[in-house]
Design an enzyme around this catalytic site. Structure first.
Site, PDB file in Angstrom:
ATOM      1  N   HIS A 101       0.808  -1.230   0.000  1.00 48.42           N
ATOM      2  CA  HIS A 101       0.000   0.000   0.000  1.00 48.42           C
ATOM      3  C   HIS A 101       0.833   1.268   0.000  1.00 48.42           C
ATOM      4  O   HIS A 101       0.267   2.355   0.201  1.00 48.42           O
ATOM      5  CB  HIS A 101      -0.916   0.044   1.226  1.00 48.42           C
ATOM      6  CG  HIS A 101      -1.990  -0.990   1.226  1.00 48.42           C
ATOM      7  ND1 HIS A 101      -3.250  -0.766   0.727  1.00 48.42           N
ATOM      8  CD2 HIS A 101      -1.990  -2.259   1.671  1.00 48.42           C
ATOM      9  CE1 HIS A 101      -3.990  -1.853   0.882  1.00 48.42           C
ATOM     10  NE2 HIS A 101      -3.237  -2.780   1.450  1.00 48.42           N
ATOM     11  N   LYS A 131      -8.290  13.966   4.819  1.00 49.61           N
ATOM     12  CA  LYS A 131      -7.437  12.778   4.810  1.00 49.61           C
ATOM     13  C   LYS A 131      -6.424  12.963   5.917  1.00 49.61           C
ATOM     14  O   LYS A 131      -6.334  14.045   6.510  1.00 49.61           O
ATOM     15  CB  LYS A 131      -6.740  12.614   3.451  1.00 49.61           C
ATOM     16  CG  LYS A 131      -6.156  13.926   2.879  1.00 49.61           C
ATOM     17  CD  LYS A 131      -5.593  13.739   1.494  1.00 49.61           C
ATOM     18  CE  LYS A 131      -6.594  13.876   0.375  1.00 49.61           C
ATOM     19  NZ  LYS A 131      -6.739  12.689  -0.447  1.00 49.61           N
ATOM     20  N   ARG A 132      -5.641  11.913   6.250  1.00 52.26           N
ATOM     21  CA  ARG A 132      -4.594  12.102   7.231  1.00 52.26           C
ATOM     22  C   ARG A 132      -3.707  13.268   6.818  1.00 52.26           C
ATOM     23  O   ARG A 132      -3.497  13.506   5.625  1.00 52.26           O
ATOM     24  CB  ARG A 132      -3.745  10.818   7.351  1.00 52.26           C
ATOM     25  CG  ARG A 132      -4.450   9.692   8.078  1.00 52.26           C
ATOM     26  CD  ARG A 132      -4.861  10.070   9.479  1.00 52.26           C
ATOM     27  NE  ARG A 132      -3.709  10.208  10.347  1.00 52.26           N
ATOM     28  CZ  ARG A 132      -3.379   9.387  11.340  1.00 52.26           C
ATOM     29  NH1 ARG A 132      -4.157   8.342  11.600  1.00 52.26           N
ATOM     30  NH2 ARG A 132      -2.333   9.592  12.084  1.00 52.26           N
ATOM     31  N   LYS A 159       0.796  14.666   1.113  1.00 51.98           N
ATOM     32  CA  LYS A 159      -0.578  14.922   0.673  1.00 51.98           C
ATOM     33  C   LYS A 159      -0.807  16.420   0.422  1.00 51.98           C
ATOM     34  O   LYS A 159      -1.810  16.827  -0.130  1.00 51.98           O
ATOM     35  CB  LYS A 159      -1.579  14.394   1.693  1.00 51.98           C
ATOM     36  CG  LYS A 159      -1.539  12.862   1.855  1.00 51.98           C
ATOM     37  CD  LYS A 159      -2.552  12.398   2.888  1.00 51.98           C
ATOM     38  CE  LYS A 159      -2.405  10.932   3.285  1.00 51.98           C
ATOM     39  NZ  LYS A 159      -3.057   9.999   2.344  1.00 51.98           N
ATOM     40  N   THR A 191      -8.563   6.661  -1.702  1.00 46.67           N
ATOM     41  CA  THR A 191      -9.869   6.049  -1.908  1.00 46.67           C
ATOM     42  C   THR A 191     -10.981   7.073  -1.686  1.00 46.67           C
ATOM     43  O   THR A 191     -12.074   6.919  -2.211  1.00 46.67           O
ATOM     44  CB  THR A 191     -10.077   4.853  -0.945  1.00 46.67           C
ATOM     45  OG1 THR A 191      -9.590   5.215   0.343  1.00 46.67           O
ATOM     46  CG2 THR A 191      -9.344   3.625  -1.447  1.00 46.67           C
ATOM     47  N   LYS A 239     -14.803   8.215  -3.535  1.00 48.03           N
ATOM     48  CA  LYS A 239     -16.070   8.523  -2.860  1.00 48.03           C
ATOM     49  C   LYS A 239     -16.593   9.885  -3.316  1.00 48.03           C
ATOM     50  O   LYS A 239     -17.791  10.053  -3.561  1.00 48.03           O
ATOM     51  CB  LYS A 239     -15.874   8.529  -1.337  1.00 48.03           C
ATOM     52  CG  LYS A 239     -15.483   7.176  -0.794  1.00 48.03           C
ATOM     53  CD  LYS A 239     -14.956   7.243   0.645  1.00 48.03           C
ATOM     54  CE  LYS A 239     -14.204   5.952   0.959  1.00 48.03           C
ATOM     55  NZ  LYS A 239     -13.390   6.029   2.183  1.00 48.03           N
TER      56      LYS A 239
HETATM   57  C1  NBG Z   1      -2.479   3.699   2.078  1.00 49.96           C
HETATM   58  C2  NBG Z   1      -2.103   4.616   0.924  1.00 49.96           C
HETATM   59  C3  NBG Z   1      -3.329   5.127   0.201  1.00 49.96           C
HETATM   60  C4  NBG Z   1      -4.217   3.954  -0.197  1.00 49.96           C
HETATM   61  C5  NBG Z   1      -4.524   3.099   1.017  1.00 49.96           C
HETATM   62  C6  NBG Z   1      -5.342   1.881   0.671  1.00 49.96           C
HETATM   63  C7  NBG Z   1      -1.005   2.885   3.873  1.00 49.96           C
HETATM   64  C8  NBG Z   1       0.249   2.192   4.213  1.00 49.96           C
HETATM   65  N1  NBG Z   1      -1.267   3.088   2.583  1.00 49.96           N
HETATM   66  O1  NBG Z   1      -2.954   5.846  -0.939  1.00 49.96           O
HETATM   67  O2  NBG Z   1      -1.346   5.693   1.406  1.00 49.96           O
HETATM   68  O3  NBG Z   1      -5.404   4.413  -0.777  1.00 49.96           O
HETATM   69  O4  NBG Z   1      -3.325   2.644   1.612  1.00 49.96           O
HETATM   70  O5  NBG Z   1      -4.718   1.122  -0.304  1.00 49.96           O
HETATM   71  O6  NBG Z   1      -1.744   3.239   4.763  1.00 49.96           O
END
Ligand code: NBG
Length: 841
Positions: free
Chosen positions: A379, A572-573, A578, A683, A687
């Protein structure tokens, strides 16, 4: 709290009789069953029936039904005995469950009526539920969307995780910025989980390895704690299939209490193992800056893997009694284990250990079984997120597993030496153990790649980057091991239930609600994108959602926002890659220009409300500074009488799944503006697009595919591409970067102190200089700023054309079909797990 009749419904209504009826489907029966639970499964003092009591009783009435479906599902799975998938994840972001369960069971009407009979509105009761936040962000929410799709697609599958007593911290915004307070979803209890007292497995830590006379090995001694299963039902949409999210809790046994010591007054000593067991599931993601923190995190990971695999193996064996003993070589045709990132990597050596040491298999046989069973999803490519565990810590906590990992590595390296002389000089980076004497570590991603039959990325661009860069040499060894599985989101939670208004319009125009499980049908909206009637219905649904959002914002922040302004959202975080900093610098520039304008010029601008939300990791200083800056800018802008009609800036506190369900339906523009190549997928972008929100974004992660699907003309693109990034960083290092004057002006404005006395020097310094850690603008905010501002100007222009905007919005929804997690999960099922649907008749 007042009920719908304006009276306080604090006591049990007398007109309806309490009657157990687990299969109730009609309003009066449901009301009776709810009352039955309020009365006879009490968790509160008798006769009280406030909104909170009503929530628990309502949830329990639904749970009756879920238990019925659940049991039918497992009886059926047991009978058919299909291959099953086990999804191992340290994180799940489930959010609230009530509306989702009622919706998936298609009982909205009857439940709303039943509650009305009891003096409540369904929405009011749903509001009482805590948000189950057993995850950090996208990765955890993805796991939850996947469960919803697995159930809906009738797949024989399980989720496995940990039952953290405190989920992701609650974010409080004060004058200091972000403060973290413990989350409390289990403070009372969760009405959804069911403890399975018969599902308990021992999990060992520390100890040593004994060698038996026959040469076999056994892990002995150390601490042994118990893993106890709690199951959460996961109902599919419009199907009987209801699967489980099995969460493990750690406990010690009664006999682990040293009574003698206790009676001597040594209370803590006497209950040592109890307290060590308790620590394991206390919090999601304990801080790992200290050695203790690292040890605890590693314990959590192993605890999940060991308990889950013992459970999986015991289920595999259950069949043996009736049909003669099962062959181990058949294990991979009955079991697929998916590792959600590297966090559950220890599943690999633990499965090897269980097979060899507990079940007597030889190395080759155990390796064959293991490597045909496990698959790994990556991820992230961010180096700081690629897990590396200290070898000494691992030897201490998991001595037998380290032996196994060392052997896997040895054999892998030998195969490379024997077969691939061309890779000789790559061995030090390909191997699992990094034996750098300064800091010997185990590289978990390498262990995953070497041991898994399949490795996948989460969006096309990300998977391409994995193959071309991070895992390039492995690709040359195993060209067919690597796949892409572009992420998805569940259309139930993220459209049908969070925006019933828009959903009804879609159903009306498509003349079917089948899109809820076949999201590609949304393309049918394209032909109506110019239709005035649809546009006006679309606009009124958006307006209603915006109004609801505005009320929410006022309630939680006290800021009143104009529901007719452009709603621009980034949630988002908080992370430097980001680039929330770019967003807020853009806002700062806009504010400065508005200040400089004459009143009549301002009137020509498009009023905007910029909302930013997200949590910063507690020890991530720059992320916290960004939170503070957004709040400070908001304070100044929102109270500026010249400008605040045209611009508002809101920091949305405590962003979580529930807040997202409020924000996304009311959004018109959302920002997905990471440095290209750094966001694996994203993701929330899916949405927002699904809810008819336009995206301003870079060519990163799933943005690339969203833009392809919704059409270039419906996407505000800007910024460097992933392949340009290394060159741009190099140019910067060489002192060749020339900032745009707008960028300098925005930074200067912050430095001038307009936004208060907080010292933003250290944050802005990250954008200065050409090299050095935390300097030299690694995330290319400066480089992308001008094209970002140009794209924002295009947004303003486009928004002035109301019909044009509505058309883009409709086309955005129409193009979002690909991003259903049903599509993603169907691909995993077919192309990685090799499992098939097993619908309950
Ligand atoms: C996160 C990514 C996102 C991705 C999500 C789900 C981790 C390690 N990765 O870009 O930063 O959408 O995983 O795949 O949290």
């Amino acid at each position: 709290m007042a009920n719908t009749n304006g009276k306080a419904a604090t006591s049990l209504p007398e007109k309806i009789s309490a009657k157990a009826n687990p299969e109730a489907s009609e309003a009066t029966e449901i009301a009776g069953n709810i009352l039955y639970h309020a009365k006879y499964s009490p968790h509160f003092s008798p006769l009280k029936f406030g909104p909170e009591q009503a929530l628990y009783a309502t949830a329990e009435s639904l749970r009756d039904r879920l238990i019925q479906l659940w049991n039918e599902t497992y009886v059926h799975f047991n009978k058919v005995d299909p291959k099953q998938t086990y999804y191992l994840s340290m994180e799940y972001l489930q959010g609230r469950a009530l509306t989702n369960a009622i919706g998936n069971l298609n009982l909205q009407g009857p439940y709303a009526d039943a509650l009305r009979k009891l003096g409540y509105e369904l929405e009011e009761i749903a509001e009482q539920e805590k948000d189950a936040a057993l995850g950090n962000g996208g990765l955890g929410r993805l796991a939850s969307c996947f469960l919803d799709s697995m159930a809906t697609l009738n797949l024989p599958a399980w989720g496995y995780g940990l039952r953290y007593r405190h989920g992701l911290f609650k974010q409080l915004i004060s004058q200091k910025g972000q403060e973290e307070i413990p989350e409390d979803w289990l403070e009372k209890f969760s009405p959804w989980e069911i403890v399975r007292h018969d599902v308990v497995f021992p999990v060992r830590f520390f100890g040593s390895v004994e060698i038996n006379p026959d040469g076999s090995r056994k892990w002995v001694g150390g601490d042994v704690v118990q893993a106890l299963a709690y199951d959460v039902p996961i109902p599919g949409y419009n199907t009987k299939n209801t699967i489980s999210l099995r969460l493990w809790e750690a406990k010690a046994r009664a006999e682990d209490l040293d009574l003698f010591q206790f009676n001597e007054g040594e209370y803590e000593l006497a209950a040592q193992l109890h307290s060590r067991a308790q620590q394991i599931c206390t919090v999601l993601y304990p801080g790992d800056a200290t050695e203790n923190g690292k040890l605890l995190r590693l314990k959590q990971q192993f605890f999940l893997c060991s308990a889950s695999l013992q459970d999986i193996i015991s289920r595999f064996h259950e069949r043996s009694t009736t049909e003669g003993s099962r062959k181990w070589s058949d294990f991979p045709s009955k079991v697929a284990v998916q590792m959600n990132d590297t966090h559950p990597t220890l599943a690999i050596p633990e499965l090897m250990r269980l097979l060899m040491d507990e079940n007597g298999l030889g190395w080759d046989e155990a390796w064959d079984v293991t490597s045909r069973t496990v698959a790994y999803t990556n991820h992230t490519v961010l180096p700081e997120a690629l897990e590396k565990w200290s070898q000494s810590l691992m030897w201490k906590l998991l001595p037998r597993h380290m032996e196994i990992i060392t052997e896997i590595d040895k054999r892998f390296v030998k195969t490379i030496r024997d077969t691939r002389v061309d890779l000789e000089n790559k061995i030090s980076s390909l191997s699992i153990l990094d034996n750098n004497p300064q800091k010997p570590v185990v590289r978990m991603a390498n262990l995953c790649v070497v041991s898994s039959h399949t490795v996948n990325g989460v969006a096309q661009l990300h998977s391409d980057i994995l193959k071309a860069e991070l895992f390039a040499d492995y690709v040359s060894i195993w060209p067919n091991k690597f796949q892409n599985k572009t992420n998805g989101i569940t259309p139930r939670r993220w459209l049908r239930f969070c925006s019933p208004e828009l959903s009804d319009i879609i159903t009306k125009w498509l003349k079917t609600d089948k899109w809820i499980t076949d999201l590609d049908l949304l393309t049918g909206l394209r032909q109506f994108a110019d239709n005035e009637e649809l546009q006006s219905e679309w606009a009124s649904a958006k307006a209603a959602n915006k109004k609801r959002l505005a009320q929410y914002i006022e309630r939680v922040t006290g800021v009143s926002i104009d529901p007719t302004s452009l709603f621009d959202i980034q949630v988002k975080r908080i992370h430097e890659y980001k680039r929330q900093l770019m967003n807020i610098l853009g806002v700062i520039y806009r504010f400065k220009k508005l200040k400089e304008m004459k009143p009549e010029e301002r009137k020509k601008t498009v009023p905007r409300t910029v909302m930013i939300g997200g949590k910063a990791f507690a020890t991530y200083t720059n992320a916290k500074r960004i939170v503070k800056l957004v709040n400070d800018v908001g304070d100044v802008v929102n109270s500026d009488p010249e400008v605040n009609e045209y611009l508002k800036v809101v920091f949305v506190p405590n962003y979580n799944v529930t807040v997202a369900e409020m924000l996304i339906p009311g959004s018109e523009l959302s920002q997905h503006i990471s440095t290209a190549g750094m966001e694996a997928s994203g993701t929330s972008n899916m949405k927002f697009a699904l809810n008819g929100c336009l995206i301003i974004g870079t060519l990163d992660g799933a943005n690339v595919e969203i833009r392809e699907e919704v059409g270039e003309e419906n996407f505000f693109l800007f910024g460097a591409t992933a392949d340009q990034v290394p060159r741009l960083r190099k140019e910067r290092e060489d002192g060749l970067f020339k900032p745009d004057p707008r960028f300098d002006e925005a930074k200067q404005f912050v430095k001038s102190g307009v936004f208060g006395s907080y010292d933003y020097g250290p944050l802005l310094d990250s954008l200065e200089g050409n090299t050095g850690f935390g300097r030299g603008d690694y995330f290319l905010v400066g480089y992308d700023f001008p094209s970002y501002m140009d794209a924002q100007a295009k947004v303003d222009e486009a928004y002035k054309d109301r019909k044009g905007w509505l058309k883009m919005s409709i086309l955005s929804t129409a193009g979002s079909g690909k991003f259903s997690s049903d599509r993603t999960i169907a691909q995993y099922a077919k192309e990685i797990w090799n499992i098939e649907a097993c619908p309950v008749p």
